[in-house]
Design an enzyme around this catalytic site. Structure first.
Site, PDB file in Angstrom:
ATOM      1  N   GLU A 178       0.577  -1.198   0.081  1.00  0.00           N
ATOM      2  CA  GLU A 178      -0.056  -0.029   0.132  1.00  0.00           C
ATOM      3  C   GLU A 178       0.984   1.168  -0.053  1.00  0.00           C
ATOM      4  O   GLU A 178       0.586   2.036   0.813  1.00  0.00           O
ATOM      5  CB  GLU A 178      -1.009  -0.046   1.018  1.00  0.00           C
ATOM      6  CG  GLU A 178      -1.956  -1.013   0.780  1.00  0.00           C
ATOM      7  CD  GLU A 178      -3.134  -0.837   1.961  1.00  0.00           C
ATOM      8  OE1 GLU A 178      -2.721  -0.328   3.001  1.00  0.00           O
ATOM      9  OE2 GLU A 178      -4.396  -1.307   1.836  1.00  0.00           O
ATOM     10  N   GLU A 378      -5.874  -8.091  -0.980  1.00  0.00           N
ATOM     11  CA  GLU A 378      -6.627  -7.897   0.178  1.00  0.00           C
ATOM     12  C   GLU A 378      -7.961  -7.368  -0.043  1.00  0.00           C
ATOM     13  O   GLU A 378      -8.276  -6.461  -1.043  1.00  0.00           O
ATOM     14  CB  GLU A 378      -6.081  -6.526   1.151  1.00  0.00           C
ATOM     15  CG  GLU A 378      -4.622  -6.932   1.677  1.00  0.00           C
ATOM     16  CD  GLU A 378      -4.097  -5.909   2.612  1.00  0.00           C
ATOM     17  OE1 GLU A 378      -4.804  -5.239   3.315  1.00  0.00           O
ATOM     18  OE2 GLU A 378      -2.753  -5.852   2.849  1.00  0.00           O
TER      19      GLU A 378
HETATM   20  C1  BG6 Z   1      -4.483  -2.587   4.643  1.00  0.00           C
HETATM   21  C2  BG6 Z   1      -3.165  -3.049   5.303  1.00  0.00           C
HETATM   22  O1  BG6 Z   1      -4.369  -1.369   5.140  1.00  0.00           O
HETATM   23  O2  BG6 Z   1      -5.376  -2.960   5.397  1.00  0.00           O
HETATM   24  C3  BG6 Z   1      -3.194  -4.299   6.458  1.00  0.00           C
HETATM   25  O3  BG6 Z   1      -2.421  -3.694   4.036  1.00  0.00           O
HETATM   26  C4  BG6 Z   1      -4.430  -3.733   7.178  1.00  0.00           C
HETATM   27  O4  BG6 Z   1      -1.901  -4.261   6.861  1.00  0.00           O
HETATM   28  C5  BG6 Z   1      -5.748  -3.912   6.418  1.00  0.00           C
HETATM   29  O5  BG6 Z   1      -4.401  -4.649   8.292  1.00  0.00           O
HETATM   30  C6  BG6 Z   1      -6.879  -3.569   7.230  1.00  0.00           C
HETATM   31  O6  BG6 Z   1      -6.641  -2.391   7.891  1.00  0.00           O
HETATM   32  P1  BG6 Z   1      -6.982  -2.510   9.620  1.00  0.00           P
HETATM   33  O7  BG6 Z   1      -6.538  -1.129  10.153  1.00  0.00           O
HETATM   34  O8  BG6 Z   1      -8.468  -2.666   9.812  1.00  0.00           O
HETATM   35  O9  BG6 Z   1      -6.137  -3.574  10.038  1.00  0.00           O
END
Ligand code: BG6
Length: 480
Positions: A178, A378
């Protein structure tokens, strides 16, 4: 929709990051990373970044879910789920504890050899991010993070070490997770985790973040080229957070605002994919009087290191407006515009706007922009889960979120012709939230018994969504 579905070799999987699951923060020679000095926050409560590790403070990543010692047990569950790929990162500080050493830590290298072997033995291919918020703390303390060009060489040396070592175990790599999170330099947590930057109030945030970003993009490009020299079969991608930003209304000013906001995100993938600095950035720097240090050799490196695919996360969309009567949060780089709630979509308990169609839109937009294969590395739903007295976790909201997104992803592949390599939903097993440091913002299909204060047995349990996703993979997305 017809009976058509994903290609037979579609990479169904699950995603995590080393610092959010491994624990073992100082085991076997591992050095201190920037994630090891982040305390726990909460829903709406920011995490603190401390000067080193303070006695008495709680650092949730220090133990996380103890994957470091339990990965064999967890991989059995991943196998039962039917995962074809498992996306994780290499914790840079296991390999180079301080980041500027010339020789790596063999115990750290051995850990990832063992982990990748265990995955492969169970027919699961590792997909690896080189830098997922785990920069050595020493590189902040001594070099001031990625604003210093020396970090380019340190990163390249680290990447060369691990790519050479694991080239026959890992085909799909990504450079910086990211990388565009830091755009605008607005959020202290993002500039810290992306680039190990602490920016003083008197400094020009934007200029510093652009310089650090350019340094990372150069480092990434050098690694892409090097990896192809090490082994031409390797696929090296970037990793973007795509949060498409819509115009709130059809007022042309809103549309233009959304284009400008998106430019700030696309800046990163434009350079990763096209190897040149886009004219909108060069013009903006000139207008703002920002001088970016990038030599002719470095421009050449950018041109020679274009990525093979675009990996990205997708959780939500955003909306932007210039209309005075709509309330919202101002956008830094476009002063007359602000981010506002989209009335057509709902939001999670953490205020993330749930928009499955936005995923299809993003797949189309990005594929048309670059023509490169895409990889959704993701996507997921952070939610509070409840364990029933008889030990079950009924989480229909999670499968509903994922189902709706997979349906849109299928449309993008089948109806729109987007080339998509695979899908790895985030937090396949419960882990420490990056943004809040909570354990109870849960994404997993596998529950881990641990709470926000760090209490619990760490016992693993399958949630209802486990069986649902197992079926999705087994039918290659025909049954959702
Ligand atoms: C992304 C990241 O921003 O989203 C992860 O690559 C992160 O590391 C995921 O955990 C979800 O965000 P959060 O803040 O809910 O853990």
């Amino acid at each position: 929709m017809t009976n058509e579905t994903f290609p037979e070799d579609f990479l169904w999987g699950g995603a995590v990051a080393a610092h959010q699951i491994e624990g073992g923060w100082n085991a076997d020679g591992k050095g201190l990373s920037i994630a090891d000095v982040m305390t726990a926050g909460g829903n709406g409560i920011p995490r603190k970044i401390t000067d080193g590790v303070l006695a008495g403070a709680y650092y949730p990543n220090h133990e996380a879910i103890d994957f470091y010692h339990r990965y064999q047990e967890d991989i059995q569950l991943f196998k039962e789920l039917g995962l074809k790929v498992f996306r994780t990162s290499i914790n840079w500080t296991r390999i180079f504890p301080k980041g500027d050493e010339s020789e790596p830590n063999e115990a750290g290298l051995q850990f990832y050899d063992d982990l990748f072997d265990e995955l492969l033995k169970n027919d699961i291919q590792p997909v690896v991010t080189l830098s997922h918020f785990e920069i050595p703390y020493h590189l902040y303390e001594v070099y001031d993070g990625f604003r210093n060009k020396k970090l380019i060489d340190f990163f390249v040396n680290y990447a060369k070490t691990v790519i050479t070592r694991y080239q026959h175990k890992v085909k799909y790599w990504m450079t910086f997770n990211e990388i565009n999170n830091q755009a605008d330099g607005q959020h202290e947590l993002h500039t810290w985790t992306n680039s190990a930057l602490k920016i003083q109030a008197t400094e020009d945030k934007e200029a510093i973040v652009f310089q650090a970003a350019i340094n990372e993009l150069i480092a990434s490009a050098k690694v892409v080229k090097l990896a192809h020299e090490i082994n031409p079969d390797l696929m090296i991608g970037c990793m973007m957070a795509y949060v498409p930003v819509y115009p709130y209304s059809c007022n042309p000013a809103d549309l233009m605002a959304s284009v400008k906001v998106m430019d700030r995100r696309f800046f990163y993938s434009d350079i990763h994919a096209r190897g040149i600095i886009p004219s909108y950035a060069i013009n903006y720097w000139a207008q703002r009087g920002i001088e970016i240090d990038v030599s002719p050799e470095e421009r050449q490196a950018l041109a020679e290191g274009c990525v093979d695919y675009i990996g990205f996360s997708y959780y939500m969309s955003g909306a932007v407006t210039t209309l005075a009567e709509v309330e919202g949060q101002p956008i830094v780089e476009f002063p007359e515009a602000k981010m506002v709630a989209n009335p057509y979509v709902e939001a999670s308990d953490w205020g993330w706007q749930i928009d499955p169609v936005g995923l299809r839109y993003t797949l189309n937009l990005v594929y048309e922009r670059y023509g490169l294969p895409l990889f959704i590395v993701e996507n997921g739903f952070g939610a509070y889960d409840e364990v029933t007295p008889d030990g079950h976790i009924h989480d229909p909201y999670r499968s509903e979120y994922l189902r709706a997104h997979i349906q849109q992803m299928k449309l993008a592949v089948v109806a729109d012709g987007v080339k998509l390599l695979g899908y790895t939903p985030w937090g396949i097993i419960d882990l420490v939230s990056f943004g809040s440091g909570e354990m109870e913002k849960r994404y997993g299909m596998i529950h881990v018994d641990k709470d926000n204060q760090g209490h619990g047995t760490l016992k693993r349990r399958k949630k209802d969504s486990f069986a649902w996703y197992q079926r999705v993979i087994a039918t290659n997305g025909r049954e959702l």
